[in-house]
Design a protein around this motif. Structure first.
Motif, PDB file in Angstrom:
ATOM      1  N   THR A  26       0.830  -1.205   0.000  1.00 16.36           N
ATOM      2  CA  THR A  26       0.000   0.000   0.000  1.00 16.36           C
ATOM      3  C   THR A  26       0.864   1.253   0.000  1.00 16.36           C
ATOM      4  O   THR A  26       1.863   1.323   0.706  1.00 16.36           O
ATOM      5  N   CYS A  27       0.466   2.212  -0.812  1.00 17.47           N
ATOM      6  CA  CYS A  27       1.133   3.511  -0.817  1.00 17.47           C
ATOM      7  C   CYS A  27       0.096   4.575  -0.496  1.00 17.47           C
ATOM      8  O   CYS A  27      -1.108   4.324  -0.509  1.00 17.47           O
ATOM      9  N   ALA A  81      -4.895   6.178   0.247  1.00 18.05           N
ATOM     10  CA  ALA A  81      -4.161   4.924   0.110  1.00 18.05           C
ATOM     11  C   ALA A  81      -4.538   4.242  -1.203  1.00 18.05           C
ATOM     12  O   ALA A  81      -5.668   4.373  -1.686  1.00 18.05           O
ATOM     13  N   LEU A  82      -3.566   3.526  -1.770  1.00 14.17           N
ATOM     14  CA  LEU A  82      -3.783   2.873  -3.057  1.00 14.17           C
ATOM     15  C   LEU A  82      -2.827   1.705  -3.212  1.00 14.17           C
ATOM     16  O   LEU A  82      -1.712   1.733  -2.690  1.00 14.17           O
ATOM     17  N   VAL A 138       4.147  10.316  -3.717  1.00 11.25           N
ATOM     18  CA  VAL A 138       3.714   9.011  -3.228  1.00 11.25           C
ATOM     19  C   VAL A 138       4.663   8.570  -2.123  1.00 11.25           C
ATOM     20  O   VAL A 138       5.884   8.639  -2.290  1.00 11.25           O
ATOM     21  N   VAL A 139       4.096   8.118  -1.016  1.00  7.33           N
ATOM     22  CA  VAL A 139       4.902   7.592   0.090  1.00  7.33           C
ATOM     23  C   VAL A 139       4.530   6.136   0.322  1.00  7.33           C
ATOM     24  O   VAL A 139       3.357   5.783   0.390  1.00  7.33           O
ATOM     25  N   VAL A 140       5.571   5.313   0.426  1.00 10.05           N
ATOM     26  CA  VAL A 140       5.432   3.915   0.828  1.00 10.05           C
ATOM     27  C   VAL A 140       6.303   3.792   2.069  1.00 10.05           C
ATOM     28  O   VAL A 140       7.500   4.075   2.012  1.00 10.05           O
ATOM     29  N   ASP A 141       5.699   3.416   3.203  1.00  2.25           N
ATOM     30  CA  ASP A 141       6.494   3.319   4.420  1.00  2.25           C
ATOM     31  C   ASP A 141       5.946   2.245   5.346  1.00  2.25           C
ATOM     32  O   ASP A 141       4.823   1.786   5.173  1.00  2.25           O
ATOM     33  N   ASP A 142       6.773   1.856   6.302  1.00  2.00           N
ATOM     34  CA  ASP A 142       6.342   0.905   7.315  1.00  2.00           C
ATOM     35  C   ASP A 142       7.220   1.038   8.547  1.00  2.00           C
ATOM     36  O   ASP A 142       8.171   1.807   8.567  1.00  2.00           O
TER      37      ASP A 142
END
Length: 157
Positions: free
Chosen positions: A27-28, A43-44, A75-79
């Motif tokens: 998810t990004c 979210a996408l 766009v951010v992708v993080d965890d």
């Protein structure tokens, strides 16, 4: 894609780490800007092909309408939960619409073969993407990227 960050090089992801990370994450968060200048973040799901981030978006969404007016996006992708676990990537640039809108599975000249195969496998465990006639493809070939992996700073990576 060249790294654009100056600060935080110790925690910056390598190209291989970035590719692996974007392949495994699901998810990004996509940030767009409305005509009134107000931001919108949603979210996408996405796939990464090694050069571009492919976003499969509802074509009757606020995000889609805003991108038709202004195709700039972040766009951010993080965890991670604890500070020492945080990692992520911010990609920014201009999206382009690829293929028919909405996508029904018609011929596209092969440009969508790879992202559709990756998406079908990643999210549905299938070889072929089932089309619902409500989504369309957006391609972001990043103009800028910033990454972080705090696990490197704390010796956990």
């Amino acid at each position: 894609m060249a790294a654009t960050q100056r600060r935080g090089r110790r925690i910056m992801m390598t190209d291989d780490e970035r590719d692996a990370y974007l392949t495994e994450q699901r998810t990004c968060r996509v940030a767009t800007v409305g005509a009134d200048g107000r931001p919108h973040v949603a979210a996408l799901w996405f796939v990464w092909d090694g050069a571009s981030l492919w976003l499969y978006s509802l074509t009757r969404s606020r995000r889609w309408a805003q991108l038709l007016n202004d195709p700039r996006v972040a766009v951010v992708v993080d965890d991670g939960t604890e500070y020492a676990e945080l990692r992520g990537i911010e990609l920014s640039g201009t999206v382009e619409i690829v293929g028919e809108v909405p996508r029904t599975g018609g011929p596209d000249g092969g440009e969508l073969d790879l992202p559709e195969r990756l998406f079908a496998s990643k999210y549905f465990g299938l070889d072929e993407l089932p089309h619902d006639g409500r989504h369309g493809w957006l391609r972001l070939t990043p103009e800028a990227a910033v990454s972080w992996d705090f696990r490197k700073q704390f010796g956990a990576a």
